[in-house]
Design a protein around this motif. Structure first.
Motif, PDB file in Angstrom:
ATOM      1  N   THR A  15       0.838  -1.204   0.000  1.00 50.81           N
ATOM      2  CA  THR A  15       0.000   0.000   0.000  1.00 50.81           C
ATOM      3  C   THR A  15       0.870   1.250   0.000  1.00 50.81           C
ATOM      4  OG1 THR A  15      -1.757  -1.164   1.192  1.00 50.81           O
ATOM      5  CG2 THR A  15      -1.844   1.232   1.211  1.00 50.81           C
ATOM      6  N   ASP A  27      -3.818   6.696   5.542  1.00 52.56           N
ATOM      7  CA  ASP A  27      -5.213   7.062   5.293  1.00 52.56           C
ATOM      8  C   ASP A  27      -5.949   5.925   4.581  1.00 52.56           C
ATOM      9  OD1 ASP A  27      -7.361   9.140   5.221  1.00 52.56           O
ATOM     10  OD2 ASP A  27      -7.114   8.887   3.061  1.00 52.56           O
ATOM     11  N   GLN A  28      -5.315   5.299   3.590  1.00 51.97           N
ATOM     12  CA  GLN A  28      -5.945   4.194   2.858  1.00 51.97           C
ATOM     13  C   GLN A  28      -6.168   2.976   3.741  1.00 51.97           C
ATOM     14  OE1 GLN A  28      -3.958   3.225  -0.824  1.00 51.97           O
ATOM     15  NE2 GLN A  28      -3.734   5.379  -1.426  1.00 51.97           N
ATOM     16  N   LEU A  29      -5.272   2.734   4.668  1.00 52.22           N
ATOM     17  CA  LEU A  29      -5.358   1.548   5.524  1.00 52.22           C
ATOM     18  C   LEU A  29      -6.157   1.779   6.797  1.00 52.22           C
ATOM     19  CD1 LEU A  29      -1.629   0.460   5.162  1.00 52.22           C
ATOM     20  CD2 LEU A  29      -3.606  -0.825   4.302  1.00 52.22           C
ATOM     21  N   GLY A  30      -6.441   3.041   7.108  1.00 49.14           N
ATOM     22  CA  GLY A  30      -7.137   3.341   8.360  1.00 49.14           C
ATOM     23  C   GLY A  30      -6.248   3.150   9.567  1.00 49.14           C
ATOM     24  N   LEU A  31      -4.936   3.381   9.370  1.00 50.70           N
ATOM     25  CA  LEU A  31      -3.962   3.245  10.450  1.00 50.70           C
ATOM     26  C   LEU A  31      -3.293   4.592  10.709  1.00 50.70           C
ATOM     27  CD1 LEU A  31      -2.204  -0.058   9.269  1.00 50.70           C
ATOM     28  CD2 LEU A  31      -3.958   0.151  11.039  1.00 50.70           C
ATOM     29  N   SER A  32      -2.505   4.660  11.766  1.00 51.77           N
ATOM     30  CA  SER A  32      -1.713   5.862  12.023  1.00 51.77           C
ATOM     31  C   SER A  32      -0.432   5.809  11.193  1.00 51.77           C
ATOM     32  CB  SER A  32      -1.379   5.959  13.504  1.00 51.77           C
ATOM     33  OG  SER A  32      -0.483   4.926  13.879  1.00 51.77           O
TER      34      SER A  32
END
Length: 304
Positions: A15, A27-32
């Motif tokens: 990613t 942002d794409q993974l929903g992680l920090s």
């Protein structure tokens, strides 16, 4: 292989390679951003070779990162193909849909449900199996069928299954068209101790419900023949071999061969026709489509 090399880390790495920045990948993974950076650094340590060089706050891919991106994408694609193949072999998440039903339900219920299901998911290849209640449940448990349409016993409750009631159907006395009994508005079975009966073999819902009615009437029927499908049973009644107990749903199709007489309240039995699937497979998209169509069908035929 080092335990630090995981599919999750590989997915995060790929990613990032597509996104170009830690912020966009996060942002794409929903992680920090920190989690993405930590996963990439951990992957480098597990591989025991550098993947990036640091330029300020930027991570610039090295040739090793490009190779891992190309090979890693192939690995994930191969794994995805393997998962699909395994699921299709097991009959899960494929276009093959195996529906089981009672013979008597082919007179109206099954054709309407199949037509509606094909409108919802036209790509489904529907395979229909007709059998007894007992055999249909056995095949459902063995994953040989995806959904079954059966008659459930009163109070049926088993956490192994998801059930959806479709409609109720009364059991009636079936007699030949020329029988003097056909003019009766209703009948009590205990008046038929001298009559001969034809029944379905054990395992069929209508056979079980017939004996429930006989027991309620306090009689032991004189059964002269057992058959293995409801159409043969209707033919035997029409030919005068014996009387039978049949669900009302067969009347509209076979009114020229038999007459159905309602049973009096003291020996009346009602079938609960329901859709059944395994609770463990409820989220299968094909089964969800069948559940939706069954709900729609139940609403359409519900008494106004």
């Amino acid at each position: 292989m080092d335990d630090g090399i995981t599919l999750k880390k590989l997915d995060i790495f790929l990613t990032f390679m597509r996104a170009g920045t830690l912020a966009e990948a996060a942002d794409q993974l929903g992680l920090s951003v920190v989690s993405v950076h930590r996963a990439i650094h951990s992957l480098e340590e597990a591989l025991k070779c550098p993947l990036f060089r640091q330029e300020g706050r930027l991570l610039v891919p090295l040739p090793s990162a490009q190779v891992l991106a190309e090979q890693g994408q192939q690995v994930l694609a191969s794994l995805d193909d393997a998962i699909k193949a395994v699921r299709e072999t097991a009959g899960v998440y494929s276009n093959q849909f195996k529906l089981g039903a009672l013979y008597s339900l082919t007179l109206g219920t099954v054709p309407q449900l199949i037509a509606g299901l094909k409108l919802r998911k036209g790509e489904l290849n529907i395979e229909l199996t007709l059998d007894s209640n007992t055999q249909l449940f056995a095949k459902l448990k063995a994953l040989e069928l995806d959904v079954i349409l059966v008659a459930l016993e009163p109070g049926f409750d088993d956490p192994e299954f998801i059930t959806l009631p479709l409609y109720q159907d009364d059991i009636c006395l079936a007699v030949p068209p020329d029988s003097p009994l056909q003019a009766l508005p209703q009948t009590n079975l205990d008046n038929l101790n001298d009559a001969t009966f034809v029944t379905l073999a054990k395992g069929f819902a209508t056979s079980q419900d017939s004996y429930r009615a006989f027991n309620k009437a306090g009689m032991t029927p004189n059964v002269v023949m057992q058959v293995s499908d409801i159409f043969s049973l209707i033919s035997m009644v029409s030919a005068g071999v014996g009387l039978a107990l049949l669900p009302r749903r067969v009347e509209a199709v076979f009114e020229n061969k038999i007459r159905l007489i309602p049973l009096t309240p003291e020996c009346q039995v009602t079938q609960q026709i329901s859709m059944v699937c395994l609770a463990s497979r409820e989220r299968d998209p094909r089964i969800l489509s069948c559940i939706a169509e069954c709900r729609s069908y139940a609403r359409r035929i519900a008494p106004k």
